[in-house]
Design a protein around this motif. Structure first.
Motif, PDB file in Angstrom:
ATOM      1  N   LEU A 193       1.131  -0.982   0.036  1.00  0.00           N
ATOM      2  CA  LEU A 193      -0.062   0.552  -0.194  1.00  0.00           C
ATOM      3  C   LEU A 193       0.948   1.227   0.023  1.00  0.00           C
ATOM      4  N   ASP A 194       0.697   1.940  -0.966  1.00  0.00           N
ATOM      5  CA  ASP A 194       2.134   2.822  -1.779  1.00  0.00           C
ATOM      6  C   ASP A 194       3.107   2.757  -0.864  1.00  0.00           C
ATOM      7  N   GLY A 195       4.226   1.351  -0.799  1.00  0.00           N
ATOM      8  CA  GLY A 195       5.391   0.786  -0.441  1.00  0.00           C
ATOM      9  C   GLY A 195       5.052   0.304   0.572  1.00  0.00           C
ATOM     10  N   LYS A 196       4.130   0.227   1.342  1.00  0.00           N
ATOM     11  CA  LYS A 196       4.194  -0.309   2.205  1.00  0.00           C
ATOM     12  C   LYS A 196       3.911  -1.529   2.776  1.00  0.00           C
ATOM     13  N   PRO A 197       3.836  -2.538   3.513  1.00  0.00           N
ATOM     14  CA  PRO A 197       3.463  -3.394   3.479  1.00  0.00           C
ATOM     15  C   PRO A 197       2.091  -3.771   4.230  1.00  0.00           C
ATOM     16  N   CYS A 198       1.209  -5.132   3.993  1.00  0.00           N
ATOM     17  CA  CYS A 198      -0.184  -5.256   5.030  1.00  0.00           C
ATOM     18  C   CYS A 198       0.033  -6.225   4.744  1.00  0.00           C
ATOM     19  N   ASP A 199       0.266  -7.820   5.801  1.00  0.00           N
ATOM     20  CA  ASP A 199      -0.576  -8.675   5.479  1.00  0.00           C
ATOM     21  C   ASP A 199      -1.302  -9.217   5.629  1.00  0.00           C
ATOM     22  N   LEU A 200      -1.903  -9.977   5.139  1.00  0.00           N
ATOM     23  CA  LEU A 200      -3.409 -10.173   5.536  1.00  0.00           C
ATOM     24  C   LEU A 200      -4.039 -12.126   4.992  1.00  0.00           C
ATOM     25  N   ILE A 201      -5.002 -12.117   5.510  1.00  0.00           N
ATOM     26  CA  ILE A 201      -5.047 -13.386   5.464  1.00  0.00           C
ATOM     27  C   ILE A 201      -6.689 -13.984   5.494  1.00  0.00           C
ATOM     28  N   LYS A 202      -7.270 -14.677   5.481  1.00  0.00           N
ATOM     29  CA  LYS A 202      -8.430 -15.535   5.291  1.00  0.00           C
ATOM     30  C   LYS A 202      -9.377 -14.608   5.920  1.00  0.00           C
ATOM     31  N   GLY A 203     -10.579 -14.314   5.024  1.00  0.00           N
ATOM     32  CA  GLY A 203     -11.452 -13.531   6.166  1.00  0.00           C
ATOM     33  C   GLY A 203     -11.370 -11.160   6.529  1.00  0.00           C
ATOM     34  N   ASP A 204     -10.286 -11.341   6.286  1.00  0.00           N
ATOM     35  CA  ASP A 204      -9.537  -9.955   5.809  1.00  0.00           C
ATOM     36  C   ASP A 204     -10.108  -9.595   4.887  1.00  0.00           C
ATOM     37  N   ALA A 205     -10.621  -8.008   5.149  1.00  0.00           N
ATOM     38  CA  ALA A 205     -10.945  -7.171   4.014  1.00  0.00           C
ATOM     39  C   ALA A 205      -9.989  -5.812   3.846  1.00  0.00           C
ATOM     40  N   LEU A 206      -9.353  -4.991   2.089  1.00  0.00           N
ATOM     41  CA  LEU A 206      -9.327  -4.260   2.280  1.00  0.00           C
ATOM     42  C   LEU A 206      -9.855  -2.965   1.551  1.00  0.00           C
ATOM     43  N   TYR A 207      -9.998  -1.648   1.794  1.00  0.00           N
ATOM     44  CA  TYR A 207     -10.655  -0.889   1.059  1.00  0.00           C
ATOM     45  C   TYR A 207     -10.215   0.173   0.111  1.00  0.00           C
ATOM     46  N   ASN A 208      -9.499   0.209  -0.591  1.00  0.00           N
ATOM     47  CA  ASN A 208      -8.906   1.362  -1.473  1.00  0.00           C
ATOM     48  C   ASN A 208     -10.426   2.615  -2.748  1.00  0.00           C
ATOM     49  N   PHE A 209      -9.242   3.554  -1.915  1.00  0.00           N
ATOM     50  CA  PHE A 209     -10.408   4.743  -2.927  1.00  0.00           C
ATOM     51  C   PHE A 209      -9.233   4.404  -3.811  1.00  0.00           C
ATOM     52  N   ASP A 210     -10.220   5.103  -4.654  1.00  0.00           N
ATOM     53  CA  ASP A 210      -9.647   6.044  -6.657  1.00  0.00           C
ATOM     54  C   ASP A 210      -8.060   6.265  -5.674  1.00  0.00           C
ATOM     55  N   HIS A 211      -6.671   6.623  -6.392  1.00  0.00           N
ATOM     56  CA  HIS A 211      -5.486   7.095  -6.602  1.00  0.00           C
ATOM     57  C   HIS A 211      -4.872   6.621  -5.516  1.00  0.00           C
ATOM     58  N   GLU A 212      -5.598   5.250  -5.180  1.00  0.00           N
ATOM     59  CA  GLU A 212      -4.337   4.897  -3.723  1.00  0.00           C
ATOM     60  C   GLU A 212      -3.850   3.882  -4.821  1.00  0.00           C
ATOM     61  N   VAL A 213      -2.451   4.416  -4.539  1.00  0.00           N
ATOM     62  CA  VAL A 213      -0.998   3.398  -4.830  1.00  0.00           C
ATOM     63  C   VAL A 213      -1.422   1.422  -4.133  1.00  0.00           C
ATOM     64  N   HIS A 214      -1.583   0.520  -5.147  1.00  0.00           N
ATOM     65  CA  HIS A 214      -1.215  -0.800  -5.127  1.00  0.00           C
ATOM     66  C   HIS A 214      -0.922  -1.859  -5.570  1.00  0.00           C
ATOM     67  N   SER A 215      -0.523  -3.480  -4.422  1.00  0.00           N
ATOM     68  CA  SER A 215       0.081  -4.341  -5.295  1.00  0.00           C
ATOM     69  C   SER A 215      -0.444  -5.406  -4.730  1.00  0.00           C
ATOM     70  N   PHE A 216      -0.368  -6.578  -4.889  1.00  0.00           N
ATOM     71  CA  PHE A 216      -0.471  -8.115  -4.273  1.00  0.00           C
ATOM     72  C   PHE A 216       0.550  -8.696  -4.841  1.00  0.00           C
ATOM     73  N   ARG A 217       1.173  -9.829  -3.820  1.00  0.00           N
ATOM     74  CA  ARG A 217       1.953 -10.766  -4.004  1.00  0.00           C
ATOM     75  C   ARG A 217       1.295 -12.413  -2.631  1.00  0.00           C
ATOM     76  N   ASN A 218       1.492 -12.759  -3.430  1.00  0.00           N
ATOM     77  CA  ASN A 218       1.703 -14.180  -2.423  1.00  0.00           C
ATOM     78  C   ASN A 218       2.444 -14.798  -1.972  1.00  0.00           C
ATOM     79  N   ASN A 219       3.281 -14.568  -0.936  1.00  0.00           N
ATOM     80  CA  ASN A 219       4.219 -15.483  -0.331  1.00  0.00           C
ATOM     81  C   ASN A 219       4.444 -16.555   0.854  1.00  0.00           C
ATOM     82  N   GLY A 220       2.859 -16.683   0.777  1.00  0.00           N
ATOM     83  CA  GLY A 220       2.424 -18.070   1.455  1.00  0.00           C
ATOM     84  C   GLY A 220       2.970 -19.615   0.381  1.00  0.00           C
TER      85      GLY A 220
END
Length: 275
Positions: A193-220
């Motif tokens: 999230l804008d270059g900062k990592p945030c770990d997510l697990i089953k049941g978590d939710a992430l809400y992004n507004f427009d113009h917010e930079v994000h990406s995902f990776r699977n290290n699991g």
């Protein structure tokens, strides 16, 4: 600023005997009234009464278990998603314990679709396991559309299921013209999230507004799967400089390897209005 909701920290509220509700996203949580998200859990034979405001539409995914809406012959299981028309009211009866429903509500839907009054008035059900699987052109991600204008009858929202195999990642990007959430169905992953990592697990939710930079990776150690829900359905996607633009290729198969219920051609993310 992105909003992160931890599923393990959600409080449960008993609605009636055998039915509990967890509010995942609401205007109190996000500060936005574009969309809200609830998780409903039912015991076998328990009944959930669903009532939308007259200007609201909704979308439902059966995450676990099965059941039926009174007056409809279709038994809904974990392969089905349902588009709920304006002001829908109905009772859902579970046919197995721990039936779980993921419910998204879009209030004042005319803000996002001026033709909202013309959408079908009944429930519109899609068996997503028959929908075509699309593969990312530049990595191993796959996508299945769960709600598009073709499937739901409205462009007020769009929803898809994204699957990240172990070790897969995607480049930074942002969206313009829509807010959206991801709800994790399986596995663990890291959101950047804008270059900062945030770990997510089953049941978590992430809400992004427009113009917010994000990406995902699977290290699991297993596949990372989430549903992604946009309001409104149409938006522009902007990729980081020098990143490969995300495009999706038809595989000619559904999730079971069978011929899919329809064909979806090669397209670039954000240029999929007529799908």
């Amino acid at each position: 600023m992105p909003v992160i909701v931890r599923g393990l920290e959600l409080e449960s509220r008993e609605l009636n005997l055998g039915v509990t509700s967890q509010s995942i996203l609401s205007s109190d949580v996000t500060g936005s009234n574009n969309v809200s998200l609830d998780l409903i859990t039912l015991n076998s034979n328990a009944k959930y009464s669903l009532s939308l405001e007259k200007d609201s539409i909704g979308w439902l995914q059966v995450l676990q278990g099965s059941g039926v809406f009174d007056g409809y012959d279709i038994r809904l299981s974990s392969n089905e998603v349902v588009s709920l028309p304006l002001g829908f009211r109905g009772d859902f009866t579970a046919s197995s314990d721990q039936t779980k429903l993921l419910l998204a509500f879009v209030p004042e839907a005319e803000r996002f679709d001026k033709n909202i009054d013309s959408i079908p008035t009944g429930l519109k059900t899609t068996d997503w396991s028959n929908e075509p699987v699309l593969k990312s052109e530049h990595d191993e991600r796959t996508r299945i559309y769960l709600a598009t204008r073709t499937l739901s009858g409205t462009e007020a929202y769009r929803c898809e299921m994204i699957r990240y195999p172990i070790g897969t990642s995607a480049p930074d990007h942002h969206h313009e013209g829509a807010e959206h959430f991801q709800y994790v169905l399986k596995g663990t992953g890291t959101a950047m999230l804008d270059g900062k990592p945030c770990d997510l697990i089953k049941g978590d939710a992430l809400y992004n507004f427009d113009h917010e930079v994000h990406s995902f990776r699977n290290n699991g150690s297993e596949e990372f799967i989430f549903v992604e829900f946009f309001v409104p359905g149409g938006c522009k996607t902007v990729w980081a400089p020098n990143a490969n633009v995300c495009a999706w290729l038809p595989t000619g198969k559904d999730i079971h390897g069978r011929p899919p219920s329809r064909d979806i051609a090669y397209h670039v993310h954000g240029e999929d209005k007529d799908i």
